[in-house]
Design a protein around this motif. Structure first.
Motif, mmCIF file in Angstrom:
data_model
loop_
_atom_site.group_PDB
_atom_site.id
_atom_site.type_symbol
_atom_site.label_atom_id
_atom_site.label_comp_id
_atom_site.label_asym_id
_atom_site.label_seq_id
_atom_site.Cartn_x
_atom_site.Cartn_y
_atom_site.Cartn_z
ATOM 1 N N LYS A 34 -108.092 -44.886 6.142
ATOM 2 C CA LYS A 34 -107.515 -45.386 7.375
ATOM 3 C C LYS A 34 -106.994 -44.461 8.111
ATOM 4 O O LYS A 34 -107.041 -43.210 7.998
ATOM 5 C CB LYS A 34 -106.360 -46.368 6.796
ATOM 6 C CG LYS A 34 -106.531 -47.171 5.831
ATOM 7 C CD LYS A 34 -105.519 -47.867 5.450
ATOM 8 C CE LYS A 34 -105.430 -49.191 4.447
ATOM 9 N NZ LYS A 34 -104.346 -49.713 3.989
ATOM 10 N N PRO A 35 -106.845 -44.832 9.604
ATOM 11 C CA PRO A 35 -106.275 -43.895 10.415
ATOM 12 C C PRO A 35 -105.095 -43.136 10.139
ATOM 13 O O PRO A 35 -104.249 -44.016 9.380
ATOM 14 C CB PRO A 35 -106.206 -44.708 11.866
ATOM 15 C CG PRO A 35 -107.260 -45.667 11.638
ATOM 16 C CD PRO A 35 -106.999 -46.080 10.126
ATOM 17 N N THR A 95 -103.721 -38.738 16.238
ATOM 18 C CA THR A 95 -104.440 -39.734 15.313
ATOM 19 C C THR A 95 -105.508 -39.254 14.623
ATOM 20 O O THR A 95 -106.481 -39.089 15.522
ATOM 21 C CB THR A 95 -104.608 -41.312 15.832
ATOM 22 O OG1 THR A 95 -103.196 -41.772 16.423
ATOM 23 C CG2 THR A 95 -104.978 -42.213 14.781
ATOM 24 N N SER A 148 -98.470 -40.854 7.717
ATOM 25 C CA SER A 148 -99.373 -41.565 7.272
ATOM 26 C C SER A 148 -99.649 -40.971 5.707
ATOM 27 O O SER A 148 -99.416 -39.634 5.980
ATOM 28 C CB SER A 148 -100.722 -41.902 8.071
ATOM 29 O OG SER A 148 -100.453 -42.363 9.126
ATOM 30 N N GLU A 172 -108.896 -39.854 12.606
ATOM 31 C CA GLU A 172 -109.984 -41.033 12.270
ATOM 32 C C GLU A 172 -110.013 -41.097 10.608
ATOM 33 O O GLU A 172 -109.684 -39.977 10.083
ATOM 34 C CB GLU A 172 -111.262 -41.018 12.964
ATOM 35 C CG GLU A 172 -111.195 -41.127 14.490
ATOM 36 C CD GLU A 172 -112.311 -41.032 15.226
ATOM 37 O OE1 GLU A 172 -113.458 -40.504 14.269
ATOM 38 O OE2 GLU A 172 -112.702 -40.980 16.389
ATOM 39 N N PRO A 173 -110.417 -42.043 10.066
ATOM 40 C CA PRO A 173 -110.646 -42.304 8.651
ATOM 41 C C PRO A 173 -111.628 -41.014 8.345
ATOM 42 O O PRO A 173 -112.865 -40.923 8.771
ATOM 43 C CB PRO A 173 -111.175 -43.713 8.537
ATOM 44 C CG PRO A 173 -110.413 -44.463 9.428
ATOM 45 C CD PRO A 173 -110.638 -43.425 10.713
ATOM 46 N N ASN A 232 -108.025 -36.119 7.398
ATOM 47 C CA ASN A 232 -107.628 -37.145 6.836
ATOM 48 C C ASN A 232 -108.203 -37.624 5.625
ATOM 49 O O ASN A 232 -109.307 -37.976 5.680
ATOM 50 C CB ASN A 232 -107.518 -38.584 8.024
ATOM 51 C CG ASN A 232 -107.116 -39.483 7.363
ATOM 52 O OD1 ASN A 232 -106.834 -39.776 6.337
ATOM 53 N ND2 ASN A 232 -107.410 -40.643 8.484
ATOM 54 N N SER A 270 -107.903 -40.130 3.888
ATOM 55 C CA SER A 270 -108.102 -41.737 3.306
ATOM 56 C C SER A 270 -108.831 -42.349 4.324
ATOM 57 O O SER A 270 -109.476 -41.884 5.137
ATOM 58 C CB SER A 270 -106.550 -41.897 4.065
ATOM 59 O OG SER A 270 -106.468 -42.165 5.309
#
Length: 307
Positions: free
Chosen positions: A213-214, A157, A180, A159-160, A209, A211
């Motif tokens: 969001k996660p 996962t 995602s 992080e943003p 990432n 984004s």
């Protein structure tokens, strides 16, 4: 349920010994009926079940029963032959996860015993987010689950807005399945439900990432699998003749695959919603099924995707 098959396809048949990746959900199975796969066979492979949400009841002909839950890997070794059932539980509302297969090498595909393993990995934290390593070793975490070629599998996962480098084995090729939006692999966008591939000889994997969001990904990798394989329906072999033999033995319900005891489907004891107590094989195509050709372990300029 919507199932997205990202491996195999024309541009790449295997990533290491990983030969199959299905990505499904999230689906509201309390409304649609959920997963109810009556007893069905496998040969020459290991199944790896990994969930993000929901629960699945597993029963196999090796005498094992297990509840597949989020964050806990369930691995089944088919060896020369096994059959099993998979049914989402009555309490499950949303079902979301991945189903992966690993090809067994020739020196193990007929000798590895029917086996079921369950493992709940500890969450490991790195600069950019947490990870759960369910196969092999990564980020200082190691799984005890037995595989027969060098492999790795992990849920990561991000992080943003995280931009991270993960130390990796340069002898492995790697695939990153995006669950995602906003995921980038080595600077290339990997849209949700797609899988990106890196090739060999890298010592670090760069993930971003983009984004706010996660973002969740499944990382798989392994040494190139040098053996040619023939895969049809749920059977993995080496020749068309083997596949034909497996199909005939399954249709005749021989002891190669054994029997699932205690299957309760959505249609009642020993029945799925369609009233079937086992899944008969499809008709073989009127051709000689040839071994898959896997391209050289080099990254391609575009991501690949099948929906």
């Amino acid at each position: 349920m919507t199932v997205r098959r990202t491996l195999p396809q024309r541009q790449r048949s295997l990533i290491g010994a990983w030969c199959f990746v299905d990505h499904y959900g999230p689906d509201d199975v309390s409304r649609t009926g959920g997963m109810d796969v009556a007893p069905h066979p496998h040969t020459g492979l290991q199944t790896v079940s990994w969930l993000f949400d929901g629960n699945i009841q597993h029963i196999d002909s090796g005498g094992a029963e297990g509840l597949v839950r989020p964050g806990e890997v369930n691995l089944m070794t088919a060896g020369a032959g096994i059959c099993h059932s998979e049914t989402s539980t009555a309490e499950t509302k949303n079902l979301h996860g991945v189903q992966l297969w690993v090809a067994l090498p020739d020196n193990a595909r007929s000798t590895a015993p029917r086996k079921f393993e369950h493992y709940e990995p500890d969450r490991v934290h790195f600069d950019g987010g947490p990870a759960l390593v369910f196969i092999g070793s990564l980020l200082g975490s190691e799984s005890p689950v037995e595989v027969f070629t060098p492999l790795v599998g992990a849920e990561i996962t991000l992080e943003p807005n995280a931009d991270v480098e993960v130390a990796i084995d340069p002898t492995f090729g790697y695939g990153v399945l995006a669950d995602s939006d906003g995921v980038e692999l080595e600077g290339a966008a990997v849209p949700r439900t797609a899988i990106g591939y890196t090739g060999l000889n890298a010592t670090a994997l760069r993930l971003r990432n983009a984004s706010g969001k996660p973002a969740r990904v499944i990382l798989i990798g392994g040494e190139p699998f040098a053996e040619e394989i023939v895969m049809w329906w749920n059977f993995l072999g080496r020749t068309n003749e083997e596949i034909s033999q497996y199909r005939k033995q399954w249709q005749n319900r021989t002891e190669r695959f054994g029997q699932v005891e205690g299957y309760v489907g959505h249609g009642g004891p020993n029945k799925n919603a369609s009233g079937m107590g086992w899944l008969p094989a499809h008709t073989l195509p009127n051709i000689v099924i040839k071994p898959r050709r896997n391209p050289a372990p080099e990254a391609r300029p575009k991501y690949f995707r099948i929906t």
